[in-house]
Design a protein around this motif. Structure first.
Motif, mmCIF file in Angstrom:
data_model
loop_
_atom_site.group_PDB
_atom_site.id
_atom_site.type_symbol
_atom_site.label_atom_id
_atom_site.label_comp_id
_atom_site.label_asym_id
_atom_site.label_seq_id
_atom_site.Cartn_x
_atom_site.Cartn_y
_atom_site.Cartn_z
ATOM 1 N N ARG A 1 58.432 43.212 31.515
ATOM 2 C CA ARG A 1 57.226 44.240 31.307
ATOM 3 C C ARG A 1 57.879 45.337 31.121
ATOM 4 O O ARG A 1 59.095 45.477 31.418
ATOM 5 N N LEU B 1 48.873 35.211 36.770
ATOM 6 C CA LEU B 1 50.240 35.169 35.651
ATOM 7 C C LEU B 1 51.135 33.949 35.959
ATOM 8 O O LEU B 1 51.639 33.344 34.947
ATOM 9 N N LYS C 1 38.828 44.909 33.700
ATOM 10 C CA LYS C 1 38.469 45.986 32.866
ATOM 11 C C LYS C 1 37.915 45.620 31.872
ATOM 12 O O LYS C 1 37.446 44.418 31.205
ATOM 13 N N GLY D 1 43.229 33.623 34.747
ATOM 14 C CA GLY D 1 43.783 33.115 36.124
ATOM 15 C C GLY D 1 45.130 33.773 36.288
ATOM 16 O O GLY D 1 45.420 34.963 35.885
ATOM 17 N N TYR E 1 52.519 50.694 40.233
ATOM 18 C CA TYR E 1 51.795 49.649 39.737
ATOM 19 C C TYR E 1 52.516 48.566 39.473
ATOM 20 O O TYR E 1 52.324 47.342 39.823
ATOM 21 N N GLY F 1 50.175 41.198 29.227
ATOM 22 C CA GLY F 1 49.374 42.355 29.360
ATOM 23 C C GLY F 1 47.824 42.388 28.708
ATOM 24 O O GLY F 1 47.327 41.124 28.363
ATOM 25 N N SER F 2 47.392 43.542 28.841
ATOM 26 C CA SER F 2 46.080 43.728 28.381
ATOM 27 C C SER F 2 45.811 43.817 26.745
ATOM 28 O O SER F 2 45.176 43.131 25.970
HETATM 29 O O1 PNS Z 1 48.631 45.862 30.458
HETATM 30 P P1 PNS Z 1 48.139 45.484 31.763
HETATM 31 O O2 PNS Z 1 46.612 45.673 32.051
HETATM 32 O O3 PNS Z 1 48.769 46.462 32.781
HETATM 33 O O4 PNS Z 1 48.513 44.129 32.254
HETATM 34 C C1 PNS Z 1 48.396 43.815 33.572
HETATM 35 C C2 PNS Z 1 48.608 42.195 33.814
HETATM 36 C C3 PNS Z 1 47.710 41.440 32.878
HETATM 37 C C4 PNS Z 1 50.039 41.992 33.792
HETATM 38 C C5 PNS Z 1 48.193 41.887 35.237
HETATM 39 O O5 PNS Z 1 46.964 42.446 35.597
HETATM 40 C C6 PNS Z 1 48.001 40.239 35.331
HETATM 41 O O6 PNS Z 1 49.087 39.465 35.395
HETATM 42 N N1 PNS Z 1 46.952 39.679 35.481
HETATM 43 C C7 PNS Z 1 46.539 38.301 35.817
HETATM 44 C C8 PNS Z 1 46.045 37.925 37.199
HETATM 45 C C9 PNS Z 1 47.016 38.025 38.347
HETATM 46 O O7 PNS Z 1 47.856 37.138 38.149
HETATM 47 N N2 PNS Z 1 47.022 38.809 39.290
HETATM 48 C C10 PNS Z 1 48.084 38.903 40.273
HETATM 49 C C11 PNS Z 1 49.237 39.872 39.693
HETATM 50 S S1 PNS Z 1 48.463 41.543 39.430
#
Ligand code: PNS
Length: 161
Positions: free
Chosen positions: A90, A76, A44, A74, A100, A11-12
């Motif tokens: 999650r 996840l 963000k 990069g 989402y 997550g963020s």
């Molecule tokens: O807390 P958030 O901002 O809702 O978390 C979002 C998160 C970090 C789980 C998602 O943006 C992510 O996994 N980003 C890493 C890039 C990635 O793998 N993107 C493809 C799936 S969105």
């Protein structure tokens, strides 16, 4: 079947709230180890640096042996594979989160079919809580005392004083 179940909780976390910690705590009743992974390449514009966000999480989970806190860049799914895990944890608060989360889990499944996403429902008590709401409340001088750990509350008050 894996004997040692490791989940990655990404997550963020900008910043961590009691809602996140509730998901983490409940995740620990299902998984042997949880790696909290703070996203470092977000499009963000975060309020707190990745170092600050990791630090808040480390303080909030210092008493939990089965939790580690890390940051990642990069994709996840690549991070999850690197950590030899196959589960993404999650939290789901309300129907508004569903679309989402469905999109994220579907793209992750497409990118790596071996990785499963596991959702936990946030307790009713925290169903309204999000990092964005906390930041907005703090920005306009509202109390976030019951919503975030103390170091986060202090840091928010400092930022918006
Ligand atoms: O807390 P958030 O901002 O809702 O978390 C979002 C998160 C970090 C789980 C998602 O943006 C992510 O996994 N980003 C890493 C890039 C990635 O793998 N993107 C493809 C799936 S969105």
């Amino acid at each position: 079947m894996l004997s040692n179940r490791i989940a990655v909780y990404p997550g963020s976390f900008d910043p961590v709230t009691f809602g996140h910690l509730d998901i983490l705590q409940r995740g620990l009743s299902v998984f042997d180890h949880i790696i909290i992974a703070v996203l470092n390449n977000s499009r963000k514009d975060p309020l707190f640096s990745v170092e600050e966000r990791v630090d808040f999480l480390r303080q909030a989970t210092a008493h939990l042996e089965s939790v580690t806190v890390d940051s990642f860049d990069g994709l996840l799914v690549d991070y999850v594979q690197k950590k030899k895990a196959n589960i993404v944890l999650r939290g789901l608060r309300a129907i508004s989160d569903f679309e989402y989360e469905l999109q994220i889990s579907a793209i992750n499944k497409h990118l790596n079919p071996e990785i499963e996403t596991c959702f936990m429902m946030t307790s009713n008590h925290y169903s309204f809580l999000s990092s964005s709401m906390v930041k907005e409340a703090a920005m306009y001088g509202g109390s976030v005392h019951e919503l975030v750990p103390e170091p986060v509350e202090k840091a928010l008050n400092q930022k918006f004083k």
